[in-house]
Scaffold this motif. Structure first.
Motif, PDB file in Angstrom:
ATOM      1  N   ASP A  43       0.866  -1.177   0.000  1.00 19.35           N
ATOM      2  CA  ASP A  43       0.000   0.000   0.000  1.00 19.35           C
ATOM      3  C   ASP A  43       0.898   1.221   0.000  1.00 19.35           C
ATOM      4  O   ASP A  43       1.725   1.394   0.894  1.00 19.35           O
ATOM      5  CB  ASP A  43      -0.905  -0.015   1.241  1.00 19.35           C
ATOM      6  CG  ASP A  43      -1.863   1.169   1.275  1.00 19.35           C
ATOM      7  OD1 ASP A  43      -1.653   2.114   0.502  1.00 19.35           O
ATOM      8  OD2 ASP A  43      -2.804   1.147   2.077  1.00 19.35           O
ATOM      9  N   SER A  57     -12.489   0.281   8.445  1.00 19.73           N
ATOM     10  CA  SER A  57     -11.681  -0.013   7.266  1.00 19.73           C
ATOM     11  C   SER A  57     -12.044  -1.368   6.659  1.00 19.73           C
ATOM     12  O   SER A  57     -12.128  -2.384   7.351  1.00 19.73           O
ATOM     13  CB  SER A  57     -10.196   0.000   7.626  1.00 19.73           C
ATOM     14  OG  SER A  57      -9.419  -0.319   6.493  1.00 19.73           O
ATOM     15  N   SER A  59     -10.339  -2.059   3.612  1.00 22.14           N
ATOM     16  CA  SER A  59      -9.306  -2.119   2.591  1.00 22.14           C
ATOM     17  C   SER A  59      -8.709  -3.519   2.533  1.00 22.14           C
ATOM     18  O   SER A  59      -8.840  -4.322   3.468  1.00 22.14           O
ATOM     19  CB  SER A  59      -8.206  -1.101   2.890  1.00 22.14           C
ATOM     20  OG  SER A  59      -7.490  -1.480   4.055  1.00 22.14           O
ATOM     21  N   ARG A  61      -5.661  -4.231   2.773  1.00 17.61           N
ATOM     22  CA  ARG A  61      -4.633  -4.339   3.815  1.00 17.61           C
ATOM     23  C   ARG A  61      -5.255  -4.660   5.170  1.00 17.61           C
ATOM     24  O   ARG A  61      -4.756  -5.526   5.902  1.00 17.61           O
ATOM     25  CB  ARG A  61      -3.867  -3.020   3.865  1.00 17.61           C
ATOM     26  CG  ARG A  61      -2.621  -3.025   4.718  1.00 17.61           C
ATOM     27  CD  ARG A  61      -1.710  -1.875   4.321  1.00 17.61           C
ATOM     28  NE  ARG A  61      -0.729  -1.593   5.341  1.00 17.61           N
ATOM     29  CZ  ARG A  61      -0.763  -0.545   6.156  1.00 17.61           C
ATOM     30  NH1 ARG A  61      -1.753   0.324   6.041  1.00 17.61           N
ATOM     31  NH2 ARG A  61       0.170  -0.356   7.045  1.00 17.61           N
ATOM     32  N   TYR A 264     -13.130  -6.559   0.402  1.00 12.50           N
ATOM     33  CA  TYR A 264     -11.863  -6.285  -0.246  1.00 12.50           C
ATOM     34  C   TYR A 264     -12.075  -5.263  -1.352  1.00 12.50           C
ATOM     35  O   TYR A 264     -13.106  -5.214  -1.986  1.00 12.50           O
ATOM     36  CB  TYR A 264     -11.292  -7.561  -0.865  1.00 12.50           C
ATOM     37  CG  TYR A 264     -10.882  -8.570   0.146  1.00 12.50           C
ATOM     38  CD1 TYR A 264     -11.790  -9.469   0.675  1.00 12.50           C
ATOM     39  CD2 TYR A 264      -9.570  -8.632   0.590  1.00 12.50           C
ATOM     40  CE1 TYR A 264     -11.410 -10.407   1.607  1.00 12.50           C
ATOM     41  CE2 TYR A 264      -9.185  -9.573   1.521  1.00 12.50           C
ATOM     42  CZ  TYR A 264     -10.098 -10.452   2.023  1.00 12.50           C
ATOM     43  OH  TYR A 264      -9.711 -11.365   2.944  1.00 12.50           O
ATOM     44  N   GLY A 290     -11.331   3.870  -2.352  1.00 10.18           N
ATOM     45  CA  GLY A 290     -10.830   2.546  -2.021  1.00 10.18           C
ATOM     46  C   GLY A 290      -9.327   2.520  -2.015  1.00 10.18           C
ATOM     47  O   GLY A 290      -8.658   3.220  -2.755  1.00 10.18           O
ATOM     48  N   GLU A 291      -8.771   1.642  -1.176  1.00  5.56           N
ATOM     49  CA  GLU A 291      -7.343   1.586  -1.006  1.00  5.56           C
ATOM     50  C   GLU A 291      -6.810   0.423  -1.809  1.00  5.56           C
ATOM     51  O   GLU A 291      -7.367  -0.656  -1.853  1.00  5.56           O
ATOM     52  CB  GLU A 291      -7.038   1.376   0.478  1.00  5.56           C
ATOM     53  CG  GLU A 291      -5.578   1.387   0.813  1.00  5.56           C
ATOM     54  CD  GLU A 291      -5.389   1.241   2.294  1.00  5.56           C
ATOM     55  OE1 GLU A 291      -4.248   1.373   2.736  1.00  5.56           O
ATOM     56  OE2 GLU A 291      -6.359   0.990   2.982  1.00  5.56           O
ATOM     57  N   LYS A 292      -5.695   0.608  -2.451  1.00  4.83           N
ATOM     58  CA  LYS A 292      -5.059  -0.461  -3.213  1.00  4.83           C
ATOM     59  C   LYS A 292      -4.427  -1.456  -2.263  1.00  4.83           C
ATOM     60  O   LYS A 292      -3.889  -1.070  -1.264  1.00  4.83           O
ATOM     61  CB  LYS A 292      -3.994   0.095  -4.163  1.00  4.83           C
ATOM     62  CG  LYS A 292      -4.614   0.902  -5.306  1.00  4.83           C
ATOM     63  CD  LYS A 292      -3.535   1.343  -6.262  1.00  4.83           C
ATOM     64  CE  LYS A 292      -4.104   2.133  -7.415  1.00  4.83           C
ATOM     65  NZ  LYS A 292      -3.064   2.584  -8.354  1.00  4.83           N
TER      66      LYS A 292
END
Length: 292
Positions: A43, A57, A59, A61, A264, A290-292
């Motif tokens: 990330d 969260s 995400s 991760r 996810y 959204g988080e990678k």
């Protein structure tokens, strides 16, 4: 052109031959003969924001740390560890990030958890949570305070025992009889104690500390840690008779798709249902964030 192509191919082949780092979690499992309990995706924001486990969260991760928690619990169904040391072969592999987020994940599951910063060379747990560092583990070890006097709360859900002042003799402090007493005291007051420790190969601190715990998690960073370094760390722990519970593969290649659908990838925002008699069906639309 042909010569350039052959030269480029040769350089690539040479780099591959000289590169002894681990690229996949499967390769890590084969090398160590240990279960890989978690694979934490890369990330770009992790260097600035170590904490992935906030209250909402979803995400990739954050889910990876929840999976690590679940795998660790399943791995010790018949032999549960109360004190777990988190370490790595060399610096910069994500051991503190793993310790912090694993502890938060356990606390979120209703498990009484205490996170101890026993990296007395480069302590960073207190700074991660914005807590006081000067009073903590070393203060207790030299007899200037009791454990209950210096344990702090992080966000009201996790107990943290900061490192205290950096001592001139960390190896001796961490392997002394008083350290064993402190860990027993914490284990009696909490369900799980997660201990962030120094890297194994540069210093001897963790070699003296690890035998005092019930198990060790070995954190290895993708495409950074060499095979010889991983073998050396594992052999050091095995020589001390330490129980290695498993490994954690950090900064792994992230999933490139649009999300798995169960938390996810991008968060999902429900679209309001249509009123009665409306012919269109309600759908779920993914957000653009959204988080990678």
């Amino acid at each position: 052109m042909l010569g350039g192509l052959l030269l480029g191919t040769g350089i690539v082949a040479l780099r591959e031959a000289l590169d002894t780092t681990i690229k996949t979690s499967e390769a890590l499992g084969e090398l160590t003969s240990l279960p890989v309990l978690g694979s934490i995706p890369y990330d770009r924001n992790s260097a600035r924001q170590r904490i992935a486990m906030d209250d909402v969260s979803t995400s990739a991760r954050a889910e990876a740390f929840r999976k690590l928690r679940a795998n660790l619990q399943f791995a010790q169904v018949d032999d549960r560890s109360r004190v777990i040391v988190v370490t790595s072969p060399v610096p910069g592999e994500g051991k503190t990030t793993t310790a912090v987020n694993l502890a938060l994940s356990l606390a979120d599951a209703g498990i009484r958890t205490c996170l101890v910063d026993a990296d007395l060379r480069r302590p960073s747990v207190a700074g991660t949570f914005g807590l006081v560092q000067d009073d903590g583990l070393t203060t207790v070890l030299i007899g200037q305070a009791r454990v209950e006097d210096v344990v702090q709360q992080a966000g009201g859900r996790l107990a943290v025992l900061a490192s205290g002042a950096v001592p001139p003799n960390p190896t001796e402090l961490l392997s002394c009889g008083r350290m064993a007493e402190v860990l027993r005291e914490l284990a009696a007051g909490y369900d799980v104690v997660i201990v962030d420790s120094a890297p194994l190969l540069p210093v001897a601190d963790t070699i003296g500390l690890a035998p005092l715990a019930d198990g060790v998690l070995l954190v290895v960073r993708a495409s950074k840690t060499g095979r010889d370094q991983i073998r050396g760390a594992s052999e050091s722990l095995n020589r001390m008779g330490v129980r290695i519970r498993g490994s954690v593969f950090s900064v792994a290649s992230a999933f490139k798709g649009k999300g798995y659908g169960y938390g996810y990838g991008p968060a999902e925002v429900p679209v309001p249902r249509p009123s009665a008699g409306h012919e269109e069906s309600a759908e779920v639309a993914p957000s653009s964030g959204g988080e990678k």
